[in-house]
Design an enzyme around this catalytic site. Structure first.
Site, PDB file in Angstrom:
ATOM      1  N   LYS A  29      -8.511  40.671 106.591  1.00  0.00           N
ATOM      2  CA  LYS A  29      -7.799  41.678 105.794  1.00  0.00           C
ATOM      3  C   LYS A  29      -6.565  42.128 106.564  1.00  0.00           C
ATOM      4  CE  LYS A  29      -8.717  46.063 103.368  1.00  0.00           C
ATOM      5  NZ  LYS A  29      -9.767  47.070 103.071  1.00  0.00           N
ATOM      6  N   SER A  63     -10.635  47.901  98.311  1.00  0.00           N
ATOM      7  CA  SER A  63      -9.324  47.447  98.696  1.00  0.00           C
ATOM      8  C   SER A  63      -9.322  46.053  99.337  1.00  0.00           C
ATOM      9  CB  SER A  63      -8.712  48.449  99.679  1.00  0.00           C
ATOM     10  OG  SER A  63      -9.504  48.507 100.854  1.00  0.00           O
ATOM     11  N   SER A 121     -14.840  49.666  99.988  1.00  0.00           N
ATOM     12  CA  SER A 121     -13.781  48.654  99.940  1.00  0.00           C
ATOM     13  C   SER A 121     -14.196  47.249 100.365  1.00  0.00           C
ATOM     14  CB  SER A 121     -12.585  49.095 100.786  1.00  0.00           C
ATOM     15  OG  SER A 121     -11.781  49.965 100.041  1.00  0.00           O
TER      16      SER A 121
END
Ligand SMILES: [Mg+2]
Ligand SMILES: [Zn+2]
Lengths: 95, 493, 498
Positions: free
Chosen positions: B81, B156, B180
């Site tokens: 990420k 996210s 997330s």
């Protein structure tokens, strides 16, 4: 707590965020909606309840020993600066 | 080489590299080629560098050739990420304010993975500073759900979850502050683990809400999830909140079944508004696990329904402070002005997107003089009540079973103009974040419309193994070939 | 209307009216702790390095970094708390103080807020003829910010430069109760606080390098009035004397405002030492809203009471304790004891001299006048002073046992400043031993009488006042070595015999 353009303006100033006048109305509406949602917490009785600011479990780690550990990132880090004056970071003059 | 093995498990890929059946370079090339074909449709990556990936892979091959003892993740591609710092590799957190930023250091988890011999595929798209549930808040572009390109992958960590679901990488790291990792895992039909707070060092994870943030693995199998968790967990002296209790999960423990385990279902939390297909899936899984010897019981989390309100005070408050460092002085974007105060305001006003600005304002408000007690302090007290709920429920049950999300993946654009509706999507994932307990989302079938359903297991601190074991038990009998996104099966044929 | 009154430091005109008021002062002192590394990272704390060289991701506030607390910083803060009689909290909490400034990399300072490390305690200062206790509100740990360099007065310069070497250096903030009543008291408080910190060896006390900084909260009220007046905060005072001056200035300014029917504004002032005035920095309306909240990246600081007691038991002896011991054991006056305990090393020096000389009071006199005289002139610390205590002790012993006179002693002392020998050797080598044997003294007396026939005759004729002249001549002739009483005896005898 009613939230209005003045509050948004003040909070934006405190946050150092420029708020475009065209967004102001929308922000007031959105923040008001969120704040009215969180009002539900007011209904709970929290007297005598300790606040939780952290949720760590397990044994506490030791503190750091006072030993100098030089870092090798200085040049790489300084290379990221938007503006520099030699070894210094440079910003518009602090009044 | 064909990409037939891109949907193999990380475990199998790593084993084949270690046994020199395949080189890490071949593996990397296969996945890179795959990404080249899926990139346009899915838009999972913010940054990819073919040469860098291949260089990492050949370094792994060299280590193997030298006879170095590597881990089961040797040569296994891992997606990161974009809020995990990677030395000299762009790290933007999906934000314009960090466009072009090159961290001078690696995050703890990145270091661990490098040592383990993993190969990075790139930096995955995410909601700006991890604030969002759809990856639509990325300042660059939205990512698509591989199961339905008109839908969001969740967020996210949407880029990470979509990438794993689509076979662009067998493993990915995400970060989970209020769901997330778990919510995008559920939306993309993969596993996503939010470890116990303190199980994984946050050093090098760009902070959103420090008391909630945890880095977590995303994978297509329970065993792969454990493999990745095992590499990143444990104490790191650069993070005072990281704990020595976090221990690797022996893979064989995952095969021990659920006999004798007590699984609690919080019926009081799973009220209205939950998609009936998700409820049906919950019942189906509970029955299947009962059949395997688990005891299913009701538990109560009476304060969990206050989670969203609590979370949307605590997280923005911490965020407003964590994001103060983006001031244009030392790195990142700076607006050109002659005046310092204007520099701050314009840099931050333009550098941050809508959602981030909204949360900074909300958090600043909640902490400001006169409102602290009514908002932030009260939220911290409610957090205590929520935490106690879990402590109590988890004395009765070994794990709690509930949905990960109230609905299957929603359409892109559906909720962007209604932040509160977006927030409410996190009702089942936020409670465990507030309590700091581990939680795992696992794939539990598909809706009639062929959208993934994720269910969640929540456990006691540092008992990640229990969650993985329960999920593994379900998975071992229900592993579903249909879990391959249609779009990709079509392309394969 | 700005409350920055007349631009002079003069107190003229305030006079009698001023006597009706009293100043109320509370001080906030920031002291840099003498650790090797910074409070939350491994960077060096050394002063004077090239800009932005003692920095790392943590103290640069890069995305993703976390603070890790330095054990020694905690220990030093606890030592300070124990030394001033404060209560050390079993649990204290770090908090973020949020504000924007270019030299504050994270946009917040990690400090402590509602649960500081130490509370209470106090520092005794001189007041009138006696002592007065200045209470302490708290002592807490925090990190320093970096340094902004503003080009001063240069026309056309539009930028500020930022050096983050100091970012993250450990500080303690020591907040006093509003117990101070004048600039003079503030000065004494600061001297004594600094003395304690230096005895503990937790701070180097160097104000020029910023290791000790002070802000003052000043208000005035009519004597006898219980309520406090509106206070102004004065910053930027770079010496204790400037603190004293600034408080005097501000007291006068506030009294003038009140006397002329005005109201003192709550504001922050900057002391301008060159002009001798305090100038408005920001008003209450512009005051910060720091939005303190518990620092989630650090754990609560939990101290084991047994550990705290161990730290207490290892505390060095403190100035007041040594002072009491010196007056008790050596019988020297409290005033002497206070001068001699100015620094720990001076006290140690004195003790050694006192023991070795066998005459503590004489040792005290010598150190206070001769030794300190030289040191003040040369700007030397006692460590730098060339005569080590063993040699000085020997010298004083020679004086105390009357082997040499005080006068010879001073000559020897002067020699010892530049020479390595002990006093005994110097006395012998330079023929400075006293003349006290009958034969030599009589010979000297004869010489003097022979050389001064007129005065000798006068004395013989009964003019006693001239006798002193002859004694003086004898002393001069012997370069002070003649035994003062015995030479008189010898002169009498020789005069009588003549
Ligand atoms: Mg302070
Ligand atoms: Zn540092």
């Amino acid at each position: 707590m009613p939230i209005d353009a003045k509050v948004v303006h003040d909070v934006a100033a405190l946050s150092r965020l420029q708020v475009d006048p065209s967004e102001e109305a929308r922000l007031v509406k959105e923040l008001a909606s969120i704040l009215s949602y969180v009002e539900q917490l007011q209904a709970l009785d929290v007297s005598g309840i300790e606040p939780t600011s952290q949720v760590g479990s397990g044994s506490k780690p030791p503190l750091r020993e006072d030993r100098v550990k030089p870092s090798d990132v200085r040049d790489e880090a300084l290379a990221q600066a938007p503006d520099r004056d030699g070894d210094y970071f440079r910003v518009p003059r602090v009044v | 080489m064909s990409d037939a093995f891109v949907l193999e498990s990380a475990e199998a890929i790593g084993r084949s590299v270690l046994s020199r059946e395949r080189s890490a370079g071949d593996v990397a090339r296969t996945f890179l080629d795959r990404m080249d074909r899926t990139a346009e449709q899915l838009r999972t990556y913010l940054h990819r560098d073919r040469e860098q990936t291949l260089a990492m892979a050949s370094a792994v091959d060299a280590r193997i050739a030298r006879g170095e003892r590597l881990t089961p993740l040797a040569g296994v591609p891992v997606a990161l990420k974009d809020n995990l710092c990677t030395r000299c590799v762009p790290t933007t957190c999906g934000s314009k304010i960090l466009e072009g930023y090159l961290p001078p250091y690696d995050a703890h988890v990145v270091e661990r993975l490098r040592e383990a011999g993993a190969v990075f595929t790139g930096k995955t798209n995410c909601d700006e500073f991890a604030m969002g549930s759809s990856t639509e808040n990325s300042a660059y572009f939205p990512t698509k759900n591989p199961w339905d390109l008109e839908r969001v992958p969740g967020g996210s960590s949407g880029g990470s979850a979509a990438s794993v679901a689509a076979g662009e990488a067998p493993l990915a790291l995400g970060s989970d502050t209020g769901g997330s990792v778990r919510q995008p895992a559920a939306f993309c039909g993969v596993f996503g683990l939010k470890p116990t707070y303190g199980a994984v060092s946050r050093y090098g994870l760009v902070a959103f809400a420090s008391s909630l943030d945890q880095i977590g693995p995303i994978a297509r199998t329970a065993r792969d999830t454990a493999l990745l968790y095992n590499v990143i967990c444990g104490r790191d002296e650069r993070d005072m909140t990281s704990r020595a209790e976090a221990a690797a999960v022996p893979l064989e423990d995952l095969e021990r079944g659920v006999s004798g385990l007590r699984l609690g279902i919080p019926r009081d939390l799973i009220g209205e508004g939950v998609d009936p297909e998700i409820l049906a899936s919950l019942d189906r899984v509970a029955k299947a696990l009962a059949k395997k010897g688990a005891e299913i019981l009701d538990v109560s989390l009476p304060h969990a329904r206050y989670s969203i309100a609590t979370y949307y005070l605590i997280a923005p408050a911490e965020a407003s402070s964590n994001l103060a460092r983006y001031d244009g002085v030392r790195y990142g974007f700076r607006a050109k002005t002659d005046d310092l105060q204007a520099m701050y305001a314009v840099t931050r006003g333009r550098g941050f997107g809508r959602e981030v600005r909204r949360r900074i304002l909300l958090g600043t408000y909640a902490l400001s003089a006169g409102y602290y007690d009514a908002y932030y302090l009260r939220a911290m007290k409610v957090r205590t009540l929520i935490r106690r709920d879990f402590e109590q429920a988890l004395t009765r049950a070994d794990a709690i079973l509930l949905p990960t999300t109230p609905t299957p993946p929603f359409k892109i654009g559906e909720k962007v103009d209604d932040p509160l509706a977006m927030y409410l999507n996190d009702i089942f994932s936020v409670p465990a974040s507030l309590a700091g307990v581990p939680a795992l989302s696992f794939p539990a079938g598909m809706t009639k419309a062929n959208l993934p359903i994720g269910l969640q297991l929540v456990g006691r601190p540092f008992e990640e193994a229990t969650l993985l074991r329960v999920a593994r038990t379900w998975e071992s009998e229900n592993a579903d070939a249909a879990r391959v996104p249609r779009l990709l099966s079509e392309r394969r044929s | 209307m700005s409350a920055t009154g007349p631009a002079t430091e003069s107190t003229a005109g305030a006079g009698a009216r001023q006597d009706r008021y009293e100043t109320v002062v509370g001080l906030e002192v920031h002291a840099q702790l003498r650790t090797e590394s910074k409070i939350f990272c491994g960077c060096s704390t050394k002063f004077g390095a090239r800009p932005n060289t003692q920095v790392c991701p943590v103290c640069l506030g890069l995305p993703g970094v976390l603070p890790v607390l330095n054990e020694r910083a905690v220990r030093f803060a606890v030592m300070t708390g124990l030394a001033v009689g404060a209560k050390v909290a079993e649990r204290s909490v770090f908090a973020r103080k949020n504000y924007f400034y270019p030299d504050l990399p994270k946009g917040y300072q990690i400090s402590q807020y509602d649960r500081p490390l130490c509370t209470g305690g106090g520092i005794d200062i001189r007041s009138g003829g006696g002592w007065k206790r200045i209470g302490l509100v708290r002592i807490h740990l925090e990190e320093d910010a970096g340094k902004s360099l503003h080009p001063e007065g240069r026309e056309g310069v539009t930028t500020t430069r930022v050096d983050l070497n100091r970012s993250g250096v450990p500080l303690i903030e020591i907040v006093s109760e509003p117990d101070i009543r004048s600039g003079t008291e503030a000065y004494d408080y600061l001297i004594r606080l600094k003395q304690i910190l230096m005895y503990l060896d937790v701070c180097d006390g160097n104000m020029e390098e910023g290791s000790l900084r002070c802000d003052a909260n000043v208000s005035v009220r009519l004597k006898g009035q219980a309520a406090f007046g509106t206070k102004a905060e004065i910053k930027n005072m770079n010496s204790f004397r400037n603190v004293e001056r600034a408080i005097a200035f501000e007291t006068d300014r506030q009294i003038r405002i009140v006397e002329s029917g005005g109201r003192v504004a709550q504001e922050t002032l900057l002391w301008n030492a060159d002009k001798g005035i305090a100038e408005t920095m920001r008003s209450k309306e512009e005051a910060h809203d720091y939005r303190y909240f518990p620092e989630p990246d650090l754990l609560t600081l939990d101290l084991d009471p047994a550990w705290v007691e161990a730290v207490r038991s290892e505390l060095p002896e403190l100035p007041h304790q040594i002072r009491d011991r010196l007056t008790r054991d050596f019988g020297i006056p409290e005033y002497d004891a206070e001068v001699l305990t100015e620094t720990r090393s001076l006290a140690t020096y004195y003790e050694e001299v006192a023991r070795r000389s066998g005459n503590p009071k004489l040792a005290s006199n010598w150190i206070m006048t001769e030794v300190n005289g030289i040191r003040n002139k040369e700007g030397q610390s006692i460590e730098e002073f060339p005569i080590r205590p063993d040699r000085l002790g020997d010298l004083i012993k020679m004086i105390a046992t009357e082997r040499i006179s005080g006068k010879i002693g001073k000559q020897v002392f002067e020699m010892m400043l530049t020479r390595p020998e002990g006093p005994d050797e110097l006395v012998k080598a330079h023929g400075l031993l006293p003349i006290d044997d009958e034969g030599s003294l009589r010979a000297l007396a004869r010489e003097v009488i022979a050389a001064n026939p007129g005065p000798a005759a006068e004395v013989r004729a009964g003019k006693e006042r001239t006798f002193a002249f002859l004694v003086g001549q004898a002393m001069k002739q012997s370069r002070g070595r003649a035994h003062p009483e015995k030479i008189q005896e010898a002169l009498r005898k020789e005069l009588g015999a003549g």
